[in-house]
Motif scaffolding. Structure first.
Motif, PDB file in Angstrom:
ATOM      1  N   SER A   1     -22.643 -25.148  33.890  1.00  0.00           N
ATOM      2  CA  SER A   1     -22.905 -25.802  35.168  1.00  0.00           C
ATOM      3  C   SER A   1     -24.389 -25.861  35.470  1.00  0.00           C
ATOM      4  O   SER A   1     -24.805 -26.497  36.421  1.00  0.00           O
ATOM      5  CB  SER A   1     -22.175 -25.074  36.292  1.00  0.00           C
ATOM      6  N   GLU A   2     -25.182 -25.187  34.661  1.00  0.00           N
ATOM      7  CA  GLU A   2     -26.625 -25.223  34.842  1.00  0.00           C
ATOM      8  C   GLU A   2     -27.146 -26.602  34.457  1.00  0.00           C
ATOM      9  O   GLU A   2     -26.514 -27.323  33.707  1.00  0.00           O
ATOM     10  CB  GLU A   2     -27.340 -24.214  33.933  1.00  0.00           C
ATOM     11  N   THR A   3     -28.279 -26.941  34.954  1.00  0.00           N
ATOM     12  CA  THR A   3     -28.921 -28.171  34.518  1.00  0.00           C
ATOM     13  C   THR A   3     -30.272 -27.817  33.928  1.00  0.00           C
ATOM     14  O   THR A   3     -30.893 -26.826  34.300  1.00  0.00           O
ATOM     15  CB  THR A   3     -29.109 -29.174  35.671  1.00  0.00           C
ATOM     16  N   ASP A   4     -30.700 -28.613  33.021  1.00  0.00           N
ATOM     17  CA  ASP A   4     -31.984 -28.415  32.373  1.00  0.00           C
ATOM     18  C   ASP A   4     -32.457 -29.782  31.918  1.00  0.00           C
ATOM     19  O   ASP A   4     -31.685 -30.736  31.899  1.00  0.00           O
ATOM     20  CB  ASP A   4     -31.839 -27.466  31.181  1.00  0.00           C
ATOM     21  N   GLY A   5     -33.702 -29.896  31.574  1.00  0.00           N
ATOM     22  CA  GLY A   5     -34.218 -31.179  31.125  1.00  0.00           C
ATOM     23  C   GLY A   5     -35.000 -31.041  29.841  1.00  0.00           C
ATOM     24  O   GLY A   5     -35.580 -30.000  29.564  1.00  0.00           O
TER      25      GLY A   5
ATOM     26  N   GLN B   1     -32.495 -32.231  20.159  1.00  0.00           N
ATOM     27  CA  GLN B   1     -32.888 -31.021  20.885  1.00  0.00           C
ATOM     28  C   GLN B   1     -31.792 -30.469  21.801  1.00  0.00           C
ATOM     29  O   GLN B   1     -31.951 -29.399  22.375  1.00  0.00           O
ATOM     30  CB  GLN B   1     -34.127 -31.306  21.738  1.00  0.00           C
ATOM     31  N   ILE B   2     -30.682 -31.174  21.934  1.00  0.00           N
ATOM     32  CA  ILE B   2     -29.610 -30.728  22.827  1.00  0.00           C
ATOM     33  C   ILE B   2     -28.895 -29.533  22.191  1.00  0.00           C
ATOM     34  O   ILE B   2     -28.392 -29.635  21.081  1.00  0.00           O
ATOM     35  CB  ILE B   2     -28.617 -31.869  23.105  1.00  0.00           C
ATOM     36  N   PRO B   3     -28.859 -28.412  22.909  1.00  0.00           N
ATOM     37  CA  PRO B   3     -28.195 -27.219  22.353  1.00  0.00           C
ATOM     38  C   PRO B   3     -26.694 -27.437  22.180  1.00  0.00           C
ATOM     39  O   PRO B   3     -26.076 -28.228  22.906  1.00  0.00           O
ATOM     40  CB  PRO B   3     -28.445 -26.142  23.414  1.00  0.00           C
ATOM     41  N   ASP B   4     -26.093 -26.717  21.235  1.00  0.00           N
ATOM     42  CA  ASP B   4     -24.647 -26.771  21.045  1.00  0.00           C
ATOM     43  C   ASP B   4     -23.951 -26.415  22.353  1.00  0.00           C
ATOM     44  O   ASP B   4     -24.379 -25.515  23.077  1.00  0.00           O
ATOM     45  CB  ASP B   4     -24.207 -25.786  19.958  1.00  0.00           C
ATOM     46  N   GLY B   5     -22.891 -27.125  22.654  1.00  0.00           N
ATOM     47  CA  GLY B   5     -22.112 -26.868  23.847  1.00  0.00           C
ATOM     48  C   GLY B   5     -22.608 -27.603  25.084  1.00  0.00           C
ATOM     49  O   GLY B   5     -22.008 -27.506  26.140  1.00  0.00           O
TER      50      GLY B   5
ATOM     51  N   GLN C   1     -23.954 -31.332  26.936  1.00  0.00           N
ATOM     52  CA  GLN C   1     -23.783 -32.779  26.857  1.00  0.00           C
ATOM     53  C   GLN C   1     -24.963 -33.472  27.506  1.00  0.00           C
ATOM     54  O   GLN C   1     -25.491 -32.993  28.515  1.00  0.00           O
ATOM     55  CB  GLN C   1     -22.552 -33.227  27.630  1.00  0.00           C
ATOM     56  N   LEU C   2     -25.368 -34.594  26.951  1.00  0.00           N
ATOM     57  CA  LEU C   2     -26.376 -35.444  27.568  1.00  0.00           C
ATOM     58  C   LEU C   2     -25.685 -36.230  28.671  1.00  0.00           C
ATOM     59  O   LEU C   2     -24.748 -36.979  28.428  1.00  0.00           O
ATOM     60  CB  LEU C   2     -27.004 -36.378  26.536  1.00  0.00           C
ATOM     61  N   ILE C   3     -26.135 -36.053  29.895  1.00  0.00           N
ATOM     62  CA  ILE C   3     -25.497 -36.698  31.044  1.00  0.00           C
ATOM     63  C   ILE C   3     -26.222 -37.968  31.453  1.00  0.00           C
ATOM     64  O   ILE C   3     -25.630 -38.956  31.824  1.00  0.00           O
ATOM     65  CB  ILE C   3     -25.451 -35.731  32.253  1.00  0.00           C
ATOM     66  N   GLN C   4     -27.550 -37.965  31.375  1.00  0.00           N
ATOM     67  CA  GLN C   4     -28.319 -39.097  31.868  1.00  0.00           C
ATOM     68  C   GLN C   4     -29.657 -39.143  31.146  1.00  0.00           C
ATOM     69  O   GLN C   4     -30.189 -38.110  30.754  1.00  0.00           O
ATOM     70  CB  GLN C   4     -28.551 -38.907  33.375  1.00  0.00           C
ATOM     71  N   THR C   5     -30.197 -40.335  30.972  1.00  0.00           N
ATOM     72  CA  THR C   5     -31.559 -40.488  30.451  1.00  0.00           C
ATOM     73  C   THR C   5     -32.367 -41.314  31.428  1.00  0.00           C
ATOM     74  O   THR C   5     -31.822 -42.122  32.185  1.00  0.00           O
ATOM     75  CB  THR C   5     -31.582 -41.165  29.062  1.00  0.00           C
ATOM     76  N   LYS C   6     -33.655 -41.105  31.408  1.00  0.00           N
ATOM     77  CA  LYS C   6     -34.573 -41.856  32.266  1.00  0.00           C
ATOM     78  C   LYS C   6     -35.794 -42.181  31.423  1.00  0.00           C
ATOM     79  O   LYS C   6     -36.318 -41.327  30.728  1.00  0.00           O
ATOM     80  CB  LYS C   6     -34.959 -41.002  33.471  1.00  0.00           C
ATOM     81  N   THR C   7     -36.253 -43.411  31.463  1.00  0.00           N
ATOM     82  CA  THR C   7     -37.449 -43.789  30.718  1.00  0.00           C
ATOM     83  C   THR C   7     -38.631 -43.901  31.676  1.00  0.00           C
ATOM     84  O   THR C   7     -38.471 -44.209  32.848  1.00  0.00           O
ATOM     85  CB  THR C   7     -37.249 -45.134  29.998  1.00  0.00           C
ATOM     86  N   SER C   8     -39.798 -43.609  31.145  1.00  0.00           N
ATOM     87  CA  SER C   8     -41.007 -43.770  31.954  1.00  0.00           C
ATOM     88  C   SER C   8     -42.180 -44.099  31.057  1.00  0.00           C
ATOM     89  O   SER C   8     -42.115 -44.046  29.885  1.00  0.00           O
ATOM     90  CB  SER C   8     -41.295 -42.516  32.755  1.00  0.00           C
TER      91      SER C   8
END
Length: 45
Positions: free
Chosen positions: A10-14, A32-36, A38-45
């Motif tokens: 339930s934690e969030t990280d970026g 770079q996404i750790p096992d377990g 999920q990528l929820i959203q991406t943002k470009t800048s």
């Protein structure tokens, strides 16, 4: 009866990466996404 729940942290990280184009950036980000997690959203800048 058996019931199974699928959970995720339930934690969030970026994560931030830089590359020449979107596809390369996305590939680097996904690597770079750790096992377990999920990528929820991406943002470009």
């Amino acid at each position: 009866m058996q019931i199974t729940g699928i959970i995720r942290p339930s934690e969030t990280d970026g994560l931030t990466v830089e590359a020449e184009d979107y596809q390369d950036s996305r590939t680097r980000l996904e690597a770079q996404i750790p096992d377990g997690w999920q990528l929820i959203q991406t943002k470009t800048s």
